[in-house]
Structure formats: structure tokens, C-alpha cells
Write a protein that holds these residues in place. Structure first.
Motif, PDB file in Angstrom:
ATOM      1  N   HIS A  97      -6.129   3.285   3.229  1.00 40.24           N
ATOM      2  CA  HIS A  97      -4.671   3.316   3.253  1.00 40.24           C
ATOM      3  C   HIS A  97      -4.161   4.759   3.254  1.00 40.24           C
ATOM      4  CE1 HIS A  97      -5.216  -0.867   2.171  1.00 40.24           C
ATOM      5  NE2 HIS A  97      -3.937  -1.086   2.459  1.00 40.24           N
TER       6      HIS A  97
ATOM      7  N   ILE B 215       1.762   3.460  -0.417  1.00 39.56           N
ATOM      8  CA  ILE B 215       0.495   3.887   0.177  1.00 39.56           C
ATOM      9  C   ILE B 215       0.247   5.330  -0.275  1.00 39.56           C
ATOM     10  CG2 ILE B 215       0.612   2.337   2.174  1.00 39.56           C
ATOM     11  CD1 ILE B 215       1.349   4.892   3.837  1.00 39.56           C
TER      12      ILE B 215
ATOM     13  N   LEU C  10      -0.522   0.427   7.614  1.00 38.50           N
ATOM     14  CA  LEU C  10       0.033   1.405   6.673  1.00 38.50           C
ATOM     15  C   LEU C  10       1.563   1.361   6.694  1.00 38.50           C
ATOM     16  CD1 LEU C  10      -2.372   4.439   7.199  1.00 38.50           C
ATOM     17  CD2 LEU C  10      -2.641   2.419   5.749  1.00 38.50           C
TER      18      LEU C  10
ATOM     19  N   ARG D 263      -5.353  -0.072  -2.563  1.00 39.27           N
ATOM     20  CA  ARG D 263      -4.838   0.838  -1.538  1.00 39.27           C
ATOM     21  C   ARG D 263      -5.377   2.234  -1.821  1.00 39.27           C
ATOM     22  NH1 ARG D 263       1.419  -1.244  -0.597  1.00 39.27           N
ATOM     23  NH2 ARG D 263       0.850  -3.332   0.051  1.00 39.27           N
TER      24      ARG D 263
END
Ligand SMILES: [Zn+2]
Length: 154
Positions: free
Chosen positions: A50, A90, A81, A46
């Protein structure tokens, strides 16, 4: 969250809310909803895709232009997201900061009582590693989504 879930959940919302859903729109949404996990090929799962610093500059021109497919692609991306926010963290301003945020919600029930616990997660995203996904439940969700697509768009 695995790609089947990322593809299915926004597609079901699209089918439920759109007055005139179409295969092209559903395809743009699904591609956008799974696109951020290309981060898995970078140093961290991520990371760039992201980050809101990357997603918002894609969403804003799509919204302003009114291009249907670009808007659905970017909405799919934002749904990714949103869903990842509830299944980990995130990093909203990556690459300026690797710090990530997310939420976990736990429901409890039993002889000692019931309730919900909500916790804000604040940590760095997991480094890239090999993944083993149990996709049995999400395969069922993907098949139900496919059936809904065929019924709604035939
Ligand atoms: Zn993701």
C-alpha cells in the motif's frame, strides 16, 4: 474496501474507457487491483504493497515499456491505493514511515440543512487483525461487473 469492490470499480472504468477491451487486459487489471491486500498476511494490513515507494517503481517501468498487461496490472494496483485513500489511510512512504493519510467525506441532509464535510485523516494504519466483511452489496457489484464483462467482451 473488500476485494470485490477493488476488482469491480477499475474493471468498470476499463470497460467504459477502453476502445478495445479484452479478457486478458481485464484479468491483469483485476489481479493488480486486488494484489495489494496480500499485505493482510504481513504485520499490518496496509503496509508494503500500500506504499507508493513500492507501487511507483512497478508502475514506471510498466508505463515506459508500454507492455499492455504490465500497465493494466500496475494501474489496477494504483486504483487500489486510490480507493483505500477514501476508506481509511494508506502509508505512502512505508517502510520509511508508518504514517498514513486518507480522506473521509460525509454528506448530511435533513431538517437542519445539507452539506458536505471533508476531513483529512492522519494516523497509523490499523494493525493486522481478523476481518469480517459484509460482502452482500459488493457481491451484487461483482455480478454486475461480470455481466458487463460478458456483454462488452463477447
Ligand atoms: Zn487495501
Amino acid at each position: 474496501m473488500d476485494p470485490f469492490e477493488h476488482a469491480s470499480i477499475p474493471t468498470l472504468v476499463y470497460l467504459a474507457l477502453s476502445e478495445d477491451p479484452a479478457w486478458g487486459g481485464a484479468l491483469a487489471l483485476i489481479i493488480g487491483a486486488t494484489f495489494p491486500d496480500l499485505d493482510a498476511f504481513t504485520r499490518e494490513h496496509r503496509s508494503y504493497l500500500h506504499s507508493l515507494l513500492v507501487a511507483i517503481p512497478v508502475f514506471a517501468p510498466a508505463y515506459i515499456s508500454g507492455n499492455h498487461y504490465a500497465l493494466l496490472f500496475s494501474l489496477g494496483w494504483l486504483s487500489h491505493l486510490f480507493l483505500d485513500f477514501f476508506t481509511g489511510v494508506i502509508p505512502p512512504v512505508y517502510p520509511l514511515s508508518r504514517q498514513g493519510w486518507g480522506v473521509t467525506i460525509t454528506a448530511r441532509g435533513g431538517p437542519s440543512g445539507t452539506g458536505f464535510e471533508v476531513h483529512l485523516l492522519e494516523r497509523y494504519p490499523d494493525p493486522r487483525h481478523d476481518y469480517e466483511l459484509n460482502i452482500g452489496g459488493s457481491t451484487a457489484l461483482a455480478l454486475l461487473t461480470l455481466i458487463a464483462l460478458v456483454i462488452r467482451l463477447h
